[in-house]
Design a protein around this motif. Structure first.
Motif, PDB file in Angstrom:
ATOM      1  N   ASP A 365       0.853  -1.174   0.000  1.00  0.00           N
ATOM      2  CA  ASP A 365       0.000   0.000   0.000  1.00  0.00           C
ATOM      3  C   ASP A 365       0.903   1.243   0.000  1.00  0.00           C
ATOM      4  O   ASP A 365       1.902   1.270   0.693  1.00  0.00           O
ATOM      5  CB  ASP A 365      -0.855  -0.033   1.280  1.00  0.00           C
ATOM      6  CG  ASP A 365      -1.982   0.946   1.187  1.00  0.00           C
ATOM      7  OD1 ASP A 365      -2.411   1.217   0.057  1.00  0.00           O
ATOM      8  OD2 ASP A 365      -2.422   1.434   2.233  1.00  0.00           O
ATOM      9  N   GLY A 366       0.574   2.227  -0.799  1.00  0.00           N
ATOM     10  CA  GLY A 366       1.381   3.451  -0.807  1.00  0.00           C
ATOM     11  C   GLY A 366       2.486   3.435  -1.832  1.00  0.00           C
ATOM     12  O   GLY A 366       3.229   4.399  -1.959  1.00  0.00           O
ATOM     13  N   THR A 564       6.794   7.380   1.959  1.00  0.00           N
ATOM     14  CA  THR A 564       5.622   6.515   2.054  1.00  0.00           C
ATOM     15  C   THR A 564       5.186   6.464   3.516  1.00  0.00           C
ATOM     16  O   THR A 564       5.675   7.223   4.350  1.00  0.00           O
ATOM     17  CB  THR A 564       5.937   5.113   1.485  1.00  0.00           C
ATOM     18  OG1 THR A 564       4.753   4.322   1.555  1.00  0.00           O
ATOM     19  CG2 THR A 564       7.034   4.420   2.272  1.00  0.00           C
ATOM     20  N   HIS A 565       4.237   5.587   3.797  1.00  0.00           N
ATOM     21  CA  HIS A 565       3.753   5.498   5.183  1.00  0.00           C
ATOM     22  C   HIS A 565       3.706   4.040   5.599  1.00  0.00           C
ATOM     23  O   HIS A 565       3.642   3.145   4.764  1.00  0.00           O
ATOM     24  CB  HIS A 565       2.369   6.113   5.296  1.00  0.00           C
ATOM     25  CG  HIS A 565       1.372   5.458   4.391  1.00  0.00           C
ATOM     26  ND1 HIS A 565       0.605   4.389   4.781  1.00  0.00           N
ATOM     27  CD2 HIS A 565       1.065   5.691   3.099  1.00  0.00           C
ATOM     28  CE1 HIS A 565      -0.136   4.008   3.757  1.00  0.00           C
ATOM     29  NE2 HIS A 565       0.121   4.776   2.724  1.00  0.00           N
TER      30      HIS A 565
END
Lengths: 573, 156
Positions: A365-366, A564-565
């Motif tokens: 994700d991301g 990103t996270h």
């Protein structure tokens, strides 16, 4: 204490406390095994290593039996050979026998052993097991029908990687290896490091292939085919193709890849330089604001998943900078796309890495922007070598070619990042360079190149100190936690999942001998000493990207795309 | 159920591997099975990964991972009972209930398991119904027995 034992009517020296197997190996007698791994406690699970000891009624397993002074051993008597042969025949009795289609074909230890023992027919027949194929993970495929229950993967996962994502489930005829609650890999605490793949003697655990997808796109004229590869890949490819590696081979590989059909070949090392620069900036900021919390390097995707699962409190301290692969990927889809005038969705971007977790990382994700993923497909070194062989490129007869602009080169720091401790050293050196404008004294970082699982160093930068810690493999993490609990504060922490760093990554060739890996590390260190450009910020590629390309491209001028996270993961631990 | 597990855990000392089996046994005795939640909590309590706990628990026949039925049948399939025809009894139970050994029916009334020797070798095949033993069971008795048991459960 040394003493003599008798082996096959000859006297050999053995040391008190060692196993029969290690005494034999030291004296040039090779005993086959399927479950033994060096530096691990023996389990005696596979029974292949049996030998005859005079005075003992039963055969004994050489891998687990300590050697004793009175022993008279026969290692290749008819009785021993028959026993070994029967064991392998029993292992093969329910084996799928699809060697031709198997991932480990020609690299399989069971296959090799069957050949050595001259097994030419199926004497024992048993019902074939047909368990479900677990393809749920982005990186690892679990093919239980090929499992011989040696337990290597279970031990590596527990003792080296420490996540304990695999164990034996059930017993007797129903026994199999699997993650918690017998779920599939994608729901498990597996961090995709792939060390289990490296130790599996058969094809029961192997990487997920993306080679078909790559081939499909290579034949699609609508797409622009771009490949990036990290500095370590060239040495791995050379090994897989049986060529002596020198640094010139990297330029040969460029030409090989172009012959296959990749239109542009980029150095992922350029992304590493940017990654280093961004982290060094974060570190500068952190030191300026006098945070007492450390900055964890998040370049190892397996470590990131580990942190998300096991140490969620630590997520805010993880550096938000994407890994080198993703940084290069995003540059390809933005800067390169803008420069060549091709829409990013018409670019097929492949990454070749020495890592299995990167396959997972590319799907994280991301790692997407406006529905376009940073990297489309990730291939391991083994897959890329297979692709090169498939396209019939004569590797001994290629002219060296440079990388394509704009991601055409990298500093020696970038290749340093693929050795454990190297990433922290590179960031530390760059930080000092950015601060003082001078290249840092490398002797200060000497301690980061030692070969223990936890290393620390304090570097002076004029008025203040920079404390760096390195966990080499997740076993080093335990020591790190202890030091932190004792009140030590670090500024920068590097964690690499694979012991030794990416040189021991699960995407590298299976056959690598230990010396080979040591040479690889030495080559990297040597390059760091001799190369003209050591610091990322001196690399013309990086200067060009920062000064010109990013500034000109309004979309990415805030450099947010490099970040990103991370999130806490809800899996069974 | 949440509470039950915590109450049981209080009786043990945390972080000790040797406490794992007694702990799991007690949870199983109280709840009738080991739920995912129980395994996670036991893992955290003992300091082992759930993978290990699940691996250990599946090794032993005594642990179940889905709730058992209100009536739990155990059919002995040890050597002696096997010789006296336990196979036919098992087949009959499978036909009547419509599910496999180790499973529980949808209505939650029945569950059955195949076990090894229960110590009644000269009275085989032995069938235990919630801990009460029936001896020399014949396949023809099964339909009536199940009907009776179901009647008792439904009118209890």
């Amino acid at each position: 204490m040394l003493f003599t034992i008798q082996v096959n009517n000859r006297k050999i020296r053995a040391e008190k406390g060692e196993t029969i197997l290690s005494a034999l190996n030291r004296n040039g007698i090779i005993i086959p095994t399927l479950c033994r791994m060096k530096d691990f406690t023996p389990t005696g699970a596979c029974r292949i290593c049996v030998v005859e000891v005079e005075g003992r009624e039963n055969l004994v397993t050489a891998c687990s039996q300590p050697v004793e002074e009175w022993m008279k051993i026969r290692t290749h008597s008819p009785r021993v050979i028959t026993a070994r042969k029967t064991i392998v025949e029993l292992l093969l009795s329910n084996h799928p026998d699809d060697c031709l289609y198997c991932d480990k074909n020609l690299n399989c230890e069971l296959q090799k052993l069957a050949e050595e023992l001259n097994i030419r027919e199926r004497r024992i027949r048993a019902r074939k097991i047909k368990p479900r194929l677990d393809q749920s993970s982005h990186a690892i495929v679990r093919e239980l029908s090929k499992c011989i229950l040696c337990g290597r993967c279970v031990r590596v996962c527990e003792e080296v990687i420490t996540t304990t994502s695999l164990d034996f489930i059930n017993k007797g005829s129903k026994i199999h290896v699997g993650p918690s609650m017998d779920r599939d890999f994608n729901f498990s605490s597996c961090i995709n490091c792939g060390q289990c793949v490296m130790v599996c003697p058969t094809g029961a655990l192997h990487e997920k292939h993306n080679i078909n997808e790559v081939q499909e796109y290579l034949n699609n004229p609508e797409f622009m085919k771009i490949i990036q590869y990290s500095p370590l890949v060239a040495s791995g490819i050379a090994e897989e193709l049986g060529i002596r590696y020198n640094r010139e081979f990297e330029r040969m590989l460029n030409s090989i890849l172009r012959k296959i059909g990749f239109e542009k070949v980029f150095a992922a090392g350029a992304g590493t330089d940017i990654c280093l620069y961004e982290i060094a900036e974060q570190l500068t900021e952190k030191v300026k604001e006098k945070h007492d919390k450390p900055l964890y390097i998040s370049a190892c995707p397996a470590w990131v998943k580990y942190a998300e699962q096991f140490m969620p409190d630590l997520i805010p301290e993880l550096s938000t900078v994407k890994s080198p692969q993703q940084v290069t990927g995003i540059l390809i889809k933005t800067v390169v796309a803008a420069e060549t005038g091709i829409r990013p969705e018409k670019i097929f971007s492949v990454s070749a890495t020495p890592c299995l977790a990167m396959k997972f990382e590319a799907r994280r994700d991301g790692m997407m922007r406006k529905g376009i993923s940073d990297v489309d497909t990730v291939m391991t070194v083994r897959e890329l070598a297979r692709l090169i062989r498939l396209y019939g490129v004569d590797v001994s007869n290629v002219a060296p070619e440079p990388f394509d602009e704009p991601l055409s080169g990298y500093s020696s720091s970038a290749s340093l990042t693929e050795v454990s401790g190297g990433f922290a050293e590179a960031v530390g050196r760059l930080y000092l360079f950015m601060k003082t404008g001078k290249e840092a004294d490398r002797q200060m970082f000497r301690k980061l190149r030692m070969s223990v699982s936890f290393r620390e160093v304090t570097v002076n930068s004029g008025e203040e100190e920079l404390k760096i810690a390195v966990a080499d493999g997740l076993t080093g993490l335990e020591k790190l936690k202890r030091e932190q609990a004792a009140g030590k504060n670090y500024d920068l922490i590097e964690v690499m999942t694979c012991p030794g760093g990416c040189v021991n990554g699960a995407g590298m060739p299976f056959s690598s001998a230990r010396d080979e890996k040591k040479t690889r590390v030495k080559t990297i260190y040597l390059a760091d000493d001799t190369d003209a450009i050591n610091t990322p910020s001196k690399s013309p590629v990086l200067i060009n990207i920062y000064e010109k390309m990013i500034k000109e491209n309004k979309e990415i001028s805030d450099r947010k795309i490099f970040h990103t996270h991370f999130e806490k993961r809800d899996v069974l631990l | 159920m949440d509470k039950d597990i915590d109450v049981i855990l209080k009786k043990f000392k945390p972080g000790r591997r040797e406490e794992l089996l007694p702990l799991l046994q007690e949870i199983q005795e109280t709840n009738g099975h080991l739920s995912e939640e129980a395994i996670v909590k036991a893992g955290r309590f003992v300091g082992l990964s759930t993978t290990k706990i699940y691996g250990v628990a599946t090794f032993y026949d005594q642990f179940r991972f889905i709730p058992s039925g209100k009536v739990c049948l155990k059919i002995c399939n040890g050597t002696s009972c096997f010789m006296s025809g336990s196979g036919a009894v098992i087949n009959r139970i499978r036909e009547e209930t419509g599910f496999e050994a180790g499973q529980t029916g949808r209505d939650g009334v029945f569950s059955y398991e195949i076990t090894t020797c229960m110590g009644g070798c000269h009275h085989g095949p032995v069938l235990s119904v919630n801990g009460e033993y029936l001896t020399s069971v014949k396949p023809e008795q099964i339909p009536d027995l199940l009907k009776k048991l179901k009647f008792i459960i439904e009118n209890d």
